[in-house]
Motif scaffolding. Structure first.
Motif, PDB file in Angstrom:
ATOM      1  N   GLU A 124       0.850  -1.194   0.000  1.00  0.00           N
ATOM      2  CA  GLU A 124       0.000   0.000   0.000  1.00  0.00           C
ATOM      3  C   GLU A 124       0.888   1.248   0.000  1.00  0.00           C
ATOM      4  O   GLU A 124       1.992   1.220   0.551  1.00  0.00           O
ATOM      5  N   SER A 125       0.412   2.331  -0.560  1.00  0.00           N
ATOM      6  CA  SER A 125       1.160   3.591  -0.604  1.00  0.00           C
ATOM      7  C   SER A 125       2.613   3.347  -0.994  1.00  0.00           C
ATOM      8  O   SER A 125       3.547   3.811  -0.345  1.00  0.00           O
ATOM      9  N   ALA A 126       2.786   2.583  -2.055  1.00  0.00           N
ATOM     10  CA  ALA A 126       4.124   2.138  -2.454  1.00  0.00           C
ATOM     11  C   ALA A 126       5.064   3.314  -2.708  1.00  0.00           C
ATOM     12  O   ALA A 126       6.283   3.199  -2.552  1.00  0.00           O
ATOM     13  N   ASP A 127       4.480   4.471  -3.061  1.00  0.00           N
ATOM     14  CA  ASP A 127       5.318   5.643  -3.336  1.00  0.00           C
ATOM     15  C   ASP A 127       6.061   6.132  -2.103  1.00  0.00           C
ATOM     16  O   ASP A 127       7.012   6.899  -2.204  1.00  0.00           O
ATOM     17  N   ARG A 128       5.619   5.688  -0.924  1.00  0.00           N
ATOM     18  CA  ARG A 128       6.277   6.124   0.312  1.00  0.00           C
ATOM     19  C   ARG A 128       7.579   5.391   0.578  1.00  0.00           C
ATOM     20  O   ARG A 128       8.296   5.709   1.508  1.00  0.00           O
ATOM     21  N   GLU A 151      -1.584   6.115  -4.151  1.00  0.00           N
ATOM     22  CA  GLU A 151      -2.573   7.154  -4.397  1.00  0.00           C
ATOM     23  C   GLU A 151      -1.937   8.381  -5.041  1.00  0.00           C
ATOM     24  O   GLU A 151      -2.623   9.335  -5.384  1.00  0.00           O
ATOM     25  N   SER A 152      -0.641   8.341  -5.191  1.00  0.00           N
ATOM     26  CA  SER A 152       0.055   9.515  -5.698  1.00  0.00           C
ATOM     27  C   SER A 152      -0.361   9.842  -7.126  1.00  0.00           C
ATOM     28  O   SER A 152      -0.534   8.955  -7.955  1.00  0.00           O
ATOM     29  N   LYS A 153      -0.541  11.124  -7.389  1.00  0.00           N
ATOM     30  CA  LYS A 153      -0.919  11.532  -8.745  1.00  0.00           C
ATOM     31  C   LYS A 153       0.304  12.014  -9.522  1.00  0.00           C
ATOM     32  O   LYS A 153       0.216  12.353 -10.688  1.00  0.00           O
ATOM     33  N   SER A 154       1.430  12.080  -8.848  1.00  0.00           N
ATOM     34  CA  SER A 154       2.620  12.637  -9.478  1.00  0.00           C
ATOM     35  C   SER A 154       3.145  11.737 -10.589  1.00  0.00           C
ATOM     36  O   SER A 154       3.265  10.519 -10.436  1.00  0.00           O
ATOM     37  N   ALA A 155       3.446  12.351 -11.707  1.00  0.00           N
ATOM     38  CA  ALA A 155       3.927  11.586 -12.856  1.00  0.00           C
ATOM     39  C   ALA A 155       5.274  10.932 -12.565  1.00  0.00           C
ATOM     40  O   ALA A 155       5.531   9.803 -12.980  1.00  0.00           O
ATOM     41  N   ARG A 168       8.478   6.110 -11.501  1.00  0.00           N
ATOM     42  CA  ARG A 168       9.385   5.406 -10.614  1.00  0.00           C
ATOM     43  C   ARG A 168       8.847   4.000 -10.302  1.00  0.00           C
ATOM     44  O   ARG A 168       9.585   3.018 -10.351  1.00  0.00           O
ATOM     45  N   LEU A 169       7.575   3.905 -10.006  1.00  0.00           N
ATOM     46  CA  LEU A 169       6.995   2.605  -9.688  1.00  0.00           C
ATOM     47  C   LEU A 169       6.986   1.692 -10.913  1.00  0.00           C
ATOM     48  O   LEU A 169       7.229   0.493 -10.807  1.00  0.00           O
ATOM     49  N   GLN A 170       6.724   2.298 -12.098  1.00  0.00           N
ATOM     50  CA  GLN A 170       6.771   1.499 -13.322  1.00  0.00           C
ATOM     51  C   GLN A 170       8.175   0.951 -13.538  1.00  0.00           C
ATOM     52  O   GLN A 170       8.352  -0.210 -13.880  1.00  0.00           O
ATOM     53  N   GLU A 171       9.156   1.805 -13.341  1.00  0.00           N
ATOM     54  CA  GLU A 171      10.548   1.366 -13.522  1.00  0.00           C
ATOM     55  C   GLU A 171      10.868   0.232 -12.559  1.00  0.00           C
ATOM     56  O   GLU A 171      11.507  -0.750 -12.912  1.00  0.00           O
ATOM     57  N   PHE A 172      10.394   0.398 -11.326  1.00  0.00           N
ATOM     58  CA  PHE A 172      10.642  -0.635 -10.323  1.00  0.00           C
ATOM     59  C   PHE A 172      10.033  -1.961 -10.760  1.00  0.00           C
ATOM     60  O   PHE A 172      10.634  -3.018 -10.598  1.00  0.00           O
ATOM     61  N   SER A 173       8.825  -1.883 -11.346  1.00  0.00           N
ATOM     62  CA  SER A 173       8.145  -3.123 -11.698  1.00  0.00           C
ATOM     63  C   SER A 173       8.878  -3.860 -12.821  1.00  0.00           C
ATOM     64  O   SER A 173       8.694  -5.051 -13.003  1.00  0.00           O
ATOM     65  N   LYS A 174       9.728  -3.140 -13.555  1.00  0.00           N
ATOM     66  CA  LYS A 174      10.415  -3.779 -14.689  1.00  0.00           C
ATOM     67  C   LYS A 174      11.844  -4.201 -14.359  1.00  0.00           C
ATOM     68  O   LYS A 174      12.503  -4.838 -15.156  1.00  0.00           O
ATOM     69  N   GLU A 175      12.340  -3.820 -13.195  1.00  0.00           N
ATOM     70  CA  GLU A 175      13.755  -4.083 -12.894  1.00  0.00           C
ATOM     71  C   GLU A 175      13.879  -4.981 -11.656  1.00  0.00           C
ATOM     72  O   GLU A 175      13.277  -4.710 -10.634  1.00  0.00           O
ATOM     73  N   ASN A 176      14.665  -6.032 -11.774  1.00  0.00           N
ATOM     74  CA  ASN A 176      14.805  -6.939 -10.644  1.00  0.00           C
ATOM     75  C   ASN A 176      16.173  -6.912  -9.985  1.00  0.00           C
ATOM     76  O   ASN A 176      16.418  -7.628  -9.021  1.00  0.00           O
ATOM     77  N   ASN A 177      17.083  -6.100 -10.549  1.00  0.00           N
ATOM     78  CA  ASN A 177      18.441  -6.067 -10.036  1.00  0.00           C
ATOM     79  C   ASN A 177      18.597  -4.951  -8.997  1.00  0.00           C
ATOM     80  O   ASN A 177      18.340  -3.787  -9.280  1.00  0.00           O
ATOM     81  N   GLY A 178      19.006  -5.346  -7.801  1.00  0.00           N
ATOM     82  CA  GLY A 178      19.086  -4.404  -6.690  1.00  0.00           C
ATOM     83  C   GLY A 178      19.967  -3.196  -6.958  1.00  0.00           C
ATOM     84  O   GLY A 178      19.603  -2.063  -6.643  1.00  0.00           O
ATOM     85  N   LEU A 179      21.118  -3.426  -7.574  1.00  0.00           N
ATOM     86  CA  LEU A 179      22.048  -2.325  -7.825  1.00  0.00           C
ATOM     87  C   LEU A 179      21.478  -1.345  -8.855  1.00  0.00           C
ATOM     88  O   LEU A 179      21.530  -0.128  -8.680  1.00  0.00           O
ATOM     89  N   LYS A 180      20.899  -1.900  -9.914  1.00  0.00           N
ATOM     90  CA  LYS A 180      20.302  -1.045 -10.952  1.00  0.00           C
ATOM     91  C   LYS A 180      19.198  -0.184 -10.350  1.00  0.00           C
ATOM     92  O   LYS A 180      19.055   0.989 -10.677  1.00  0.00           O
TER      93      LYS A 180
END
Ligand code: ADP
Ligand code: MG
Length: 673
Positions: free
Chosen positions: A553-557, A584-588, A593-605
């Motif tokens: 929940e509130s993953a942007d936090r 709930e964030s409306k910020s683009a 950022r969350l989209q990028e996270f969902s596509k990347e599995n490497n911790g360092l990247k």
């Protein structure tokens, strides 16, 4: 004139009451206050004329006060003023501000900051005497966190006065950079100042690290063990990965020397660090010494007890919590003591040959002073050097993906082992950002998914994580989903649904009583819980083999690193793991950022992405730098680190840093023999 050392109580504007507030927060000298840096800036730097004011745009303008009057409307105080410049007039309004009419004088010139509204007035503007050196208007204005209970305006005034009155000798380019951060000329100078301070911090870190390295190099105070065979016991039910085997070898080699080991084991979440530490612990125990295994949370300590008992049934394991006493039985057999930091207080009794710290996200700093400091340091060091008293080997484990080159540069006092591969058959967790209008569909999907069986596990569990809530925190945290609320919502949803199977839902967070926590954890391990609503308490290292879905929940936090840690909680038994993100964030930027996270599995990247995405206005900008105590530097800024390394070589030997970096692993822990 002030110096950096000037006591705050002697500074103009700081009375006894304010000093009490400040000192309670650890602000004693001027230097402390100067390092209380703005959280963000309010950009009031655009200066316009009254006729060119635009609706809803934050600007500043200079104007003469024509009139001001206060009155009460519905018991509320209102003040209105009219100001004028050569281009026109405008009405200003304040609510509940008893002081404003007394503090402004008709006929004077003021600098005014605010936004024109669609009724043609400006409400709640900030006003100060016009001058070439305004503090609250007509510039980038610093906004401080509410950690110190003091009005923003007052804090700004104090900081402005003190920095203007700083003795020339106290000034240098570092102090200038700090002053720039409080009262920046423009955005570029903020960036420049931050970089300069980051460089200074890195230099300080390198210096501390070099010092520790020198100190440890000459020690011969640890017990060198002789190897017991087999190195990897038959009780471990899986084949170690090559990276695990290599790490074991590196660690065991260190343990066979009388120089105390100071090694970090770095491996992404789920890479299998625990078993490697266990193998090292077993060697030490077989050689006749106890081991202290220190976990960051009690939950994790209990879990290590469970898993290590399974992996190493022949070892004597003891769980030590804050209150528990060391078992009295003086059996000669050395033990593996597992616990939280409380274990440190019992180190003198345990006399471990090896101390293992699990899940240190951050190092380079002294959270561990209790471990390393001895009352009589000098004589202890002498004895250590002569080998008269023994010290423990130290193994630190971390999932923070710090590159090797970096470790060599700024943590030169630490040796590193990397577990850079995951156990076979691990599937990458699938991550999705779910829009709010698909929430119910998401719940349905979870219910279905939980009912499916998987060849790798009998039963599946879903975690629902909500950010921490601290009421004392900044306003920005107001709307964050609360664990309890979510628990009730979820409970209601699933109990009202006529699904064929009833799901059992658990709640776990840090404020739940200890025995209640233990009960829930027990239920988890007995597969009695389908959905666990929790806080990031589970972030650090908890191994829940049946956890297959994590909903955040509130993953942007959360920072990328935290999200990655959380995601690492699922799919640990070889089943397909899923991570569902809600925000709930409306910020683009947040969405990106969350989209990028969902596509990347490497911790360092991810860590690198995190850094790239942060802007100067980001209130989360200073957290999660990777090194605690460091305010500016982040280990993902490799260019700056290379620059720092080069610059360090050119520094004079007696160079003193502005920053006081305390070391993490200063001395090996002396053990009375
Ligand atoms: P972390 O590195 O995040 O601390 P853990 O040590 O908790 O990871 O290991 C995660 C899971 O993987 C545990 O359930 C552990 O038993 C299992 N595991 C560790 N090494 C291997 C391996 N070589 N093969 C299969 N499973 C392994
Ligand atoms: Mg772990």
């Amino acid at each position: 004139m002030y110096t950096l050392e000037t006591p705050l109580e002697t500074i103009k504007g700081i009375g006894p009451k304010l000093f009490e507030v400040l000192s309670a927060q650890g602000f004693i000298k001027l230097k402390d206050l100067l390092l209380y840096l703005p959280l963000r800036y309010s950009d009031r730097s655009e200066i316009v004329t009254i006729s060119s004011l635009e609706v809803n745009k934050l600007v500043s303008f200079e104007a003469k006060l024509k009139s001001i009057s206060g009155f009460y409307k519905n018991r509320r105080r209102m003040d209105t003023a009219v100001v004028e410049d050569s281009t026109g007039k405008i009405k200003l309004m304040w609510f509940n501000n008893k002081f404003i009419s007394k503090s402004l004088k008709v006929g004077e010139n003021y600098m005014i900051s605010g936004k024109l509204n669609d009724r043609g007035t400006i409400t709640q503007p900030t006003v100060e005497m016009a001058s070439t050196d305004t503090i609250h208007t007509g510039r980038l204005v610093p906004i401080y966190s509410s950690t110190i209970d003091i009005q923003q305006g007052k804090l700004r005034r104090i900081l402005r006065n003190t920095t203007l009155q700083l003795n020339n000798k106290a000034k240098n380019n570092i102090v200038d950079a700090i002053i720039q951060l409080h009262f920046p000329d423009d955005e570029d100078s903020i960036i420049k100042a931050r970089e300069q301070l980051a460089l200074e911090e890195l230099l300080a870190l390198i210096k501390t690290s070099e010092k520790i390295k020198l100190h440890w190099k000459n020690l011969k105070s640890a017990s060198a063990i002789s190897l017991s065979k087999p190195l990897i016991p038959k009780t471990i039910p899986f084949e170690l990965t090559n990276a695990q085997k290599r790490s074991v070898k590196e660690i065991i080699e260190d343990l066979q020397s009388s120089s105390p080991m100071n090694r970090v084991l770095i491996g992404d979440v789920g890479s299998g660090k625990t078993v490697v530490a266990g193998i090292a612990a077993r060697q030490i125990i077989n050689a006749g010494h106890s081991v202290a295994f220190i976990a960051p949370t009690k939950i994790l300590a209990e879990q290590h007890l469970e898993t290590l008992t399974k992996l190493f049934p022949e070892l004597d394991l003891v769980l030590l919590t804050g209150k528990s006493k060391l078992p009295k039985v003086k059996s000669a057999k050395p033990k593996l003591y597992i616990g939280t930091h409380a274990v440190i207080n019992k180190i003198d009794e345990i006399k471990p040959g090896l101390i293992i710290y699990d899940e240190q996200h951050r190092f380079g700093v002294s959270q561990r002073s209790t471990n390393q400091q001895s009352k009589n340091k000098k004589s202890t060091n002498q004895k250590l050097n002569k080998g008269k008293i023994k010290s423990a080997h130290i193994l630190t484990m971390s999932a923070t993906p710090i590159p090797r080159s970096l470790m060599l540069t700024i943590f030169s006092h630490l040796k590193v082992s990397y577990i850079d591969e995951l156990p076979q058959g691990r599937k990458q967790t699938k991550t999705w950002v779910i829009p709010e209008n698909k929430r119910e569909a998401g719940y349905e999907w979870i219910a279905q998914e939980l009912s499916k069986t998987d060849q790798s596990i009998q039963k599946k569990m879903c975690l629902i994580v909500c950010p921490f809530i601290d009421p004392s925190n900044h306003l920005a945290f107001e709307n964050v989903a609360s664990t309890k609320e979510v628990y009730e919502k979820i409970n209601e949803y699933f109990t009202s649904k006529q699904t064929n199977k009833k799901l059992s839902i658990g709640l776990l967070h840090g404020r739940i009583k200890n025995d209640e926590q233990a009960k829930i954890i027990n239920e988890i391990y007995q597969n009695k819980i389908d959905i666990l609503v929790t806080t990031p308490i589970i972030e650090v290292g908890v191994d829940l083999p049946t956890a297959s879905i994590i909903l955040i929940e509130s993953a942007d936090r959360f920072g990328m690193a935290s999200l990655h840690q959380l995601r690492g909680r699922v799919g640990r038994s070889g089943q397909q793991g899923y991570c569902l993100l809600f925000s709930e964030s409306k910020s683009a930027t947040t969405k990106k950022r969350l989209q990028e996270f969902s596509k990347e599995n490497n911790g360092l990247k991810l860590a690198e992405l995190d850094l790239k995405n942060r802007g100067s206005g980001d209130i989360f900008g200073t957290t999660q730098s990777g090194f605690s105590q460091l305010k500016f530097a982040t280990w993902t800024n490799l260019d700056l680190i290379a620059k720092a390394q080069k610059k360090y070589q050119e520094l004079p030997k007696d160079w003193q840093s502005f920053f006081d970096i305390k070391s993490d692993t200063k001395d090996p822990k002396p053990l009375a023999n």
